[in-house]
Each structure stands twice: as C-alpha cells, then as structure tokens.
Scaffold this motif. Structure first.
Motif, PDB file in Angstrom:
ATOM      1  N   TYR A   5      17.410  21.814 -31.553  1.00 61.29           N
ATOM      2  CA  TYR A   5      16.213  21.468 -30.788  1.00 61.29           C
ATOM      3  C   TYR A   5      15.902  20.003 -31.038  1.00 61.29           C
ATOM      4  O   TYR A   5      16.051  19.576 -32.168  1.00 61.29           O
ATOM      5  CB  TYR A   5      15.049  22.364 -31.238  1.00 61.29           C
ATOM      6  CG  TYR A   5      13.765  22.148 -30.491  1.00 61.29           C
ATOM      7  CD1 TYR A   5      13.560  22.715 -29.242  1.00 61.29           C
ATOM      8  CD2 TYR A   5      12.764  21.349 -31.019  1.00 61.29           C
ATOM      9  CE1 TYR A   5      12.379  22.506 -28.547  1.00 61.29           C
ATOM     10  CE2 TYR A   5      11.590  21.134 -30.322  1.00 61.29           C
ATOM     11  CZ  TYR A   5      11.405  21.715 -29.092  1.00 61.29           C
ATOM     12  OH  TYR A   5      10.249  21.502 -28.395  1.00 61.29           O
ATOM     13  N   VAL A  56       6.101  24.184 -21.946  1.00 67.69           N
ATOM     14  CA  VAL A  56       6.655  25.512 -21.667  1.00 67.69           C
ATOM     15  C   VAL A  56       5.515  26.526 -21.515  1.00 67.69           C
ATOM     16  O   VAL A  56       5.501  27.329 -20.573  1.00 67.69           O
ATOM     17  CB  VAL A  56       7.647  25.934 -22.785  1.00 67.69           C
ATOM     18  CG1 VAL A  56       8.010  27.403 -22.662  1.00 67.69           C
ATOM     19  CG2 VAL A  56       8.905  25.093 -22.730  1.00 67.69           C
ATOM     20  N   LYS A 102      18.828  33.610 -23.906  1.00 68.62           N
ATOM     21  CA  LYS A 102      19.612  32.428 -23.545  1.00 68.62           C
ATOM     22  C   LYS A 102      21.063  32.788 -23.278  1.00 68.62           C
ATOM     23  O   LYS A 102      21.806  31.991 -22.703  1.00 68.62           O
ATOM     24  CB  LYS A 102      19.516  31.383 -24.655  1.00 68.62           C
ATOM     25  CG  LYS A 102      18.151  30.721 -24.692  1.00 68.62           C
ATOM     26  CD  LYS A 102      18.030  29.743 -25.811  1.00 68.62           C
ATOM     27  CE  LYS A 102      18.822  28.486 -25.507  1.00 68.62           C
ATOM     28  NZ  LYS A 102      18.687  27.532 -26.623  1.00 68.62           N
ATOM     29  N   ILE A 136      13.378  26.325 -16.664  1.00 66.54           N
ATOM     30  CA  ILE A 136      13.274  25.280 -17.698  1.00 66.54           C
ATOM     31  C   ILE A 136      13.650  25.807 -19.085  1.00 66.54           C
ATOM     32  O   ILE A 136      13.828  25.028 -20.018  1.00 66.54           O
ATOM     33  CB  ILE A 136      11.873  24.624 -17.764  1.00 66.54           C
ATOM     34  CG1 ILE A 136      10.795  25.639 -18.080  1.00 66.54           C
ATOM     35  CG2 ILE A 136      11.573  23.844 -16.502  1.00 66.54           C
ATOM     36  CD1 ILE A 136       9.541  24.992 -18.636  1.00 66.54           C
ATOM     37  N   LEU A 137      13.765  27.138 -19.226  1.00 68.47           N
ATOM     38  CA  LEU A 137      14.145  27.670 -20.538  1.00 68.47           C
ATOM     39  C   LEU A 137      15.649  27.664 -20.736  1.00 68.47           C
ATOM     40  O   LEU A 137      16.127  27.912 -21.836  1.00 68.47           O
ATOM     41  CB  LEU A 137      13.608  29.098 -20.700  1.00 68.47           C
ATOM     42  CG  LEU A 137      12.091  29.186 -20.739  1.00 68.47           C
ATOM     43  CD1 LEU A 137      11.642  30.626 -20.876  1.00 68.47           C
ATOM     44  CD2 LEU A 137      11.534  28.364 -21.893  1.00 68.47           C
ATOM     45  N   THR A 138      16.379  27.403 -19.678  1.00 70.05           N
ATOM     46  CA  THR A 138      17.837  27.327 -19.843  1.00 70.05           C
ATOM     47  C   THR A 138      18.396  26.072 -19.167  1.00 70.05           C
ATOM     48  O   THR A 138      18.386  25.010 -19.761  1.00 70.05           O
ATOM     49  CB  THR A 138      18.529  28.589 -19.305  1.00 70.05           C
ATOM     50  OG1 THR A 138      18.049  28.834 -17.989  1.00 70.05           O
ATOM     51  CG2 THR A 138      18.244  29.800 -20.178  1.00 70.05           C
ATOM     52  N   LEU A 171      10.701  17.952 -22.581  1.00 63.57           N
ATOM     53  CA  LEU A 171       9.748  19.065 -22.481  1.00 63.57           C
ATOM     54  C   LEU A 171       9.340  19.486 -23.891  1.00 63.57           C
ATOM     55  O   LEU A 171       9.990  19.135 -24.866  1.00 63.57           O
ATOM     56  CB  LEU A 171      10.394  20.251 -21.746  1.00 63.57           C
ATOM     57  CG  LEU A 171      10.674  20.036 -20.259  1.00 63.57           C
ATOM     58  CD1 LEU A 171      11.525  21.176 -19.718  1.00 63.57           C
ATOM     59  CD2 LEU A 171       9.372  19.939 -19.482  1.00 63.57           C
ATOM     60  N   TRP A 187      16.257  22.801 -18.747  1.00 65.24           N
ATOM     61  CA  TRP A 187      15.607  22.287 -19.961  1.00 65.24           C
ATOM     62  C   TRP A 187      15.879  20.791 -20.104  1.00 65.24           C
ATOM     63  O   TRP A 187      16.946  20.302 -19.730  1.00 65.24           O
ATOM     64  CB  TRP A 187      16.138  23.022 -21.198  1.00 65.24           C
ATOM     65  CG  TRP A 187      15.719  22.367 -22.480  1.00 65.24           C
ATOM     66  CD1 TRP A 187      16.492  21.619 -23.310  1.00 65.24           C
ATOM     67  CD2 TRP A 187      14.412  22.396 -23.058  1.00 65.24           C
ATOM     68  NE1 TRP A 187      15.761  21.173 -24.375  1.00 65.24           N
ATOM     69  CE2 TRP A 187      14.470  21.638 -24.243  1.00 65.24           C
ATOM     70  CE3 TRP A 187      13.191  22.983 -22.703  1.00 65.24           C
ATOM     71  CZ2 TRP A 187      13.366  21.451 -25.081  1.00 65.24           C
ATOM     72  CZ3 TRP A 187      12.092  22.798 -23.524  1.00 65.24           C
ATOM     73  CH2 TRP A 187      12.180  22.036 -24.694  1.00 65.24           C
ATOM     74  N   SER A 188      14.873  20.098 -20.582  1.00 67.00           N
ATOM     75  CA  SER A 188      15.053  18.686 -20.887  1.00 67.00           C
ATOM     76  C   SER A 188      14.407  18.420 -22.243  1.00 67.00           C
ATOM     77  O   SER A 188      13.373  19.012 -22.554  1.00 67.00           O
ATOM     78  CB  SER A 188      14.386  17.838 -19.803  1.00 67.00           C
ATOM     79  OG  SER A 188      13.679  16.781 -20.388  1.00 67.00           O
ATOM     80  N   ASP A 224      18.742  21.483 -27.489  1.00 69.50           N
ATOM     81  CA  ASP A 224      18.843  22.852 -26.990  1.00 69.50           C
ATOM     82  C   ASP A 224      17.445  23.366 -26.707  1.00 69.50           C
ATOM     83  O   ASP A 224      16.504  23.068 -27.441  1.00 69.50           O
ATOM     84  CB  ASP A 224      19.486  23.742 -28.059  1.00 69.50           C
ATOM     85  CG  ASP A 224      20.990  23.605 -28.067  1.00 69.50           C
ATOM     86  OD1 ASP A 224      21.507  22.912 -27.163  1.00 69.50           O
ATOM     87  OD2 ASP A 224      21.631  24.167 -28.971  1.00 69.50           O
ATOM     88  N   SER A 225      17.322  24.182 -25.681  1.00 69.52           N
ATOM     89  CA  SER A 225      16.004  24.717 -25.339  1.00 69.52           C
ATOM     90  C   SER A 225      15.586  25.764 -26.376  1.00 69.52           C
ATOM     91  O   SER A 225      16.439  26.349 -27.050  1.00 69.52           O
ATOM     92  CB  SER A 225      16.055  25.359 -23.959  1.00 69.52           C
ATOM     93  OG  SER A 225      16.968  26.426 -23.973  1.00 69.52           O
TER      94      SER A 225
END
Lengths: 350, 157
Positions: free
Chosen positions: B70, B114, B146, B100-102, B109, B105-106, B73-74
C-alpha cells in the motif's frame, strides 16, 4: 528606544556606521540600514523633523517612502520604519511609534516663576497643579523606569537607551549638581538618571514658552519591544502556518513525505521519483488525474526548496529523511535486472 | 521480502490517513480505534447510511486491510458484521463491486476517498436488492475480493 528632547536641541543621526548618535545594528540583514541612515532634528517650534540621508533602504512614515533629504515633521502616533521588511518576516525590524508624552511636564521650584509657569501652562483649565519637586522627580523617575522596562526586552536597545540617558545625566550634572544628587539618593538602585530634569538657572532665563517646549518630551518607542509577547505569538503562528502549507503542498501524494527527488509529469502533477517509478511499473497514468504519462521531468526548484526547508527543521525529521533516502537509493541500487544486465555486459566484454 | 522504503512509506501514509480520518471524518463515519493494531494494517470503519437515502438509519462496518505494498496496491475492503447493505453491488458476504478497489485504484486515493465512494454508491441506489449472481458468487468466490475478476458494467449506481 526612547529619545527625549533635551534643551540642547541636538541633531541626532541614526544608522549603522561608527560615527552616529544612535547606532542601530540589524540582526537579520547587516546592510539593512545605511551608515548614516537618517537624521532626527528637533525644530525650534517644538517638533522633530526626520530626514532620509539618501539611505539605500529608505525611511517610511506610515508606510510612505520619504523623499531623500526632504525633512518630514513627525506628528504623534506616526509609525516610523527604517529600512524595509524582509520577505520572510511579518514586521520590519526597525519600526517605531512616535509618541508625545505629556505626563512628564515638569514643575519649577521657584515661587514666582513656578506660579507664572503653571498658570501659563494650565491657563486653559484655570487650575494650578503644583507638586513638591522631590516627589515630582520621584514620579518622573518611576515613569522613566517603566519606559526602560518597556524597552528592556532587547538588550541592545536597553544599552542604547541607557547611553542616551547617561548623556542626559552628564548634561544635568554639569549644570545642576543638587538635582542629580537628589536623584541618585532617591533612586540609587535603579541606576537610571533623570535626563529630563532641567537646569534650574537656565530655566529661569528662558521665556516660559520656550521652557514649555524644552520640557516637551518626545518619545519614540520601539514597537516591537512593547508588543513583544504578541509579536512572538504571531511569529509562532506564522511558523505553524508555513509548516502546514509545506506539509500539504510539498508532500508527495503517494508516500505523504516531503518530496524526495521530485519528478513532475506532463500533467504538472509532482511525485517522488521512487513513488512515481513504482507506480509506472503498474500503470502509466498519473495517480491524481489519470492522464497518460508521456514525460517525467525532475523538478529542480522543488528539490532545492524542500532541501532548504528540511535544513531548518528538527534533527529527528532530518534523520528520518536521511534514512528514507538511504532506503530508496539502496532499493534502486540492488535492482536485479540491472545487475543481471551488468553481469552479461561484463561477460561479453571479456 | 519487504522493502524498507516501501514499508516506511506505507507507515507514514497510514498514520497520516488515520489522523485525518480521526480529526475530520466524512459525515457518519468513525474509525473504530480498538480495531487498529500497532502495525496499522487492519482498520474497521463504522458508517451510517446517509439521511434521505434508502439506507438512512442503518449502520454498517467496513473492514480495510492494507498490504505492505500500500498505497501502490489497493486496500482490501469488505463489509463485515451483522448488517451487510442490500445493494446491487454488494454481495451478501460483504464483497463490494467497485472499480476503484481494484483496477481503477490509484495511489493518490485514500481510505477517506474510498469511504466517500462507498457512501455515495449506497446513496445513489434506487432499488434495494442483491446482485443477480449473489448466490453463485458467494458460494464460489475467494475470501479475498481482490482475487475476484470483477466485471464493471454498470455505471449508473
């Protein structure tokens, strides 16, 4: 700084040079004031004129830059600023308020003169308000002591004030030993002489109007020393504000640290070199705006800015940053593909 | 093996996000401080359904799990507890179908963004129902959402 009008109507030169009456040394910028920055001239009609001696950084009265060599007559509550305000400071270093101090109006001891003078002085109210000289002197000395306290927060200023006051004492001492003696007896411990105590005989000689003018006390306070606690709080607040701006603006949105080797993308968003490279291995788009990455350029200005800021921060933060930098460099250093590539290159060379 | 630099960057980020969430949480959100361990890798966020929506007055719990990679990775985000919202993008095991959870994702964020996305996803719901493939998915899916190959087709909700 407290400058009082003596009977001599002496012209005072202020500046950083060695041959001035009041020497002002800047702690922030050594060349802030010119050698003979400005001149304070007491005028015959009881006022003070200030003249800018073509100084480099100028004299400002109420924020207005004075024309060089053109006298300006100060009026009470004028704010006099010598030199300019530094960019990173909220207040200029040399800023004074010009005050008139009516409470120091003296009374004369001699019967007829005293009566006349007081009447003349208080003629408008029709009241004569006479206080025994000794108590008056006491009062004035007390008053003076408070002035000194007000200005004493800066040692330098105190010294200057004392110098001026001592000069006053010498003048008085030559002319009127009894009064000085009395002062010394009364207030030995204060170590402060009363510069305003007038030569009795000279007072008698002068006309009352002139006497009144001579006694008029004009005080210039160093505004900073009066507002010192507040100024400190303000400085702290300003520092906190700068810190918070830095925290938010010079931080990488990926690692939340101050930028380390800042790189700016074609969309103008900036990240640490390590962070954006790591992300680009996964996706070649800007983490903030999702625009496709085409260029990634080091930002020299941001890097220099961050480095300078970090130098002024706590040792803990600097240490943390060094560790982080070492960890990131190390990681880049042990890049496996690079080592393999190097190995192959060497292999083929020999 | 964990890289020192990544680990350090993750810690600082999570600390900062936690502080921000405690100091200035989005409406109806609260971090369950008891759930957070020293390593900060697992948080529980209590949330309320926004007023004026189908979920008004309901309380949910979101579990965030952060890997050592992290924010590159989200985080792994699922609903937990007794009350899993009934929503076309939320499976009854708590898994959320949210891009956005996979794949979207950026690293820019955050937990806060989230949470806001999930609240807004719930708030825009017009019909409270489970996803059509709920029964099958819940029976066959991996524990980790995920690992699911999500298929984001519906942009209306």
């Amino acid at each position: 700084m407290c400058i009082r009008r003596g009977e001599l109507l002496k012209i005072l030169v202020l500046g950083r040079g060695p041959e001035v009456d009041i020497r002002l040394v800047s702690h922030m910028s050594p060349l802030m004031l010119s050698r003979k920055h400005c001149t304070l001239t007491p005028t015959a009609d009881g006022f003070w004129n200030i003249i800018d001696n073509k100084s480099l950084n100028g004299v400002f009265v109420n924020g207005i830059h004075l024309e060089p060599l053109v006298p300006y007559t100060l009026i009470p509550d004028d704010i006099v600023q010598l030199g300019i305000r530094l960019q990173n400071k909220t207040d200029p270093e040399f800023q004074y308020i010009f005050l008139k101090e009516p409470s120091l109006t003296p009374c004369h001891e001699h019967g007829s003169n005293k009566q006349d003078w007081c009447q003349n002085k208080d003629g408008k109210t029709g009241k004569t308000d006479f206080v025994e000289e000794s108590s008056r002197v006491d009062h004035t000395i007390d008053h003076l002591a408070t002035h000194l306290q007000a200005t004493s927060s800066s040692q330098l200023l105190q010294k200057q004030t004392k110098k001026i006051l001592v000069k006053g004492q010498q003048d008085v001492g030559q002319n009127c030993p009894e009064i000085v003696e009395q002062c010394t007896n009364d207030k030995v411990n204060d170590g402060i002489a009363q510069p305003g105590v007038m030569n009795r005989s000279e007072c008698e000689e002068r006309d009352l109007h002139r006497l009144n003018l001579c006694w008029q006390c004009l005080v210039i306070y160093n505004r900073e020393s009066i507002l010192d606690p507040q100024a400190k709080t303000r400085q702290k607040e300003a520092a906190c504000h700068t810190m918070s701006v830095m925290e938010s603006e010079l931080q990488c949105s990926i690692c939340s640290e101050l930028f380390i080797k800042a790189m700016t993308l074609n969309c103008s968003h900036t990240f640490c070199s390590h962070c954006i490279n790591e992300w680009r291995n996964r996706k070649a788009e800007c983490p903030v705006c999702r625009k496709a990455v085409s260029t990634c350029t080091p930002s020299l200005a941001i890097n220099l800015c961050v480095e300078h800021i970090v130098l002024g921060m706590d040792e803990d933060i600097q240490q943390h940053r060094r560790e982080l930098l070492a960890a990131r460099t190390k990681k880049e250093g042990v890049c496996v593909p690079c080592i393999v590539f190097l190995f192959f290159k060497l292999y083929f060379l020999f | 093996m964990l890289c020192g630099a990544t680990m350090a960057s993750m810690q600082k980020r999570l600390q900062k996000e936690l502080l921000a969430l405690q100091r200035d949480p989005p409406p109806g959100m609260k971090v369950d401080e008891k759930s957070i361990q020293a390593s900060l890798t697992q948080w529980i966020v209590d949330m309320e359904g926004a007023s004026g929506t189908l979920y008004e007055g309901e309380r949910f719990q979101l579990l965030f799990k952060f890997s050592s990679r992290y924010p590159f990775d989200s985080p792994e985000v699922v609903f937990i507890g007794d009350n899993i919202p009934v929503h076309p993008h939320v499976y009854s095991n708590g898994h959320i179908c949210l891009s956005i959870l996979t794949e979207d994702w950026s690293p820019a964020l955050s937990v806060q963004s989230v949470c806001l996305s999930i609240v807004s996803m719930l708030s825009s719901c017009k019909d409270k129902k489970r996803p059509p493939d709920n029964a099958l998915y819940v029976r066959t899916c991996d524990k980790n959402p995920k690992k699911t190959k999500w298929w984001y087709h519906d942009d209306n909700c």
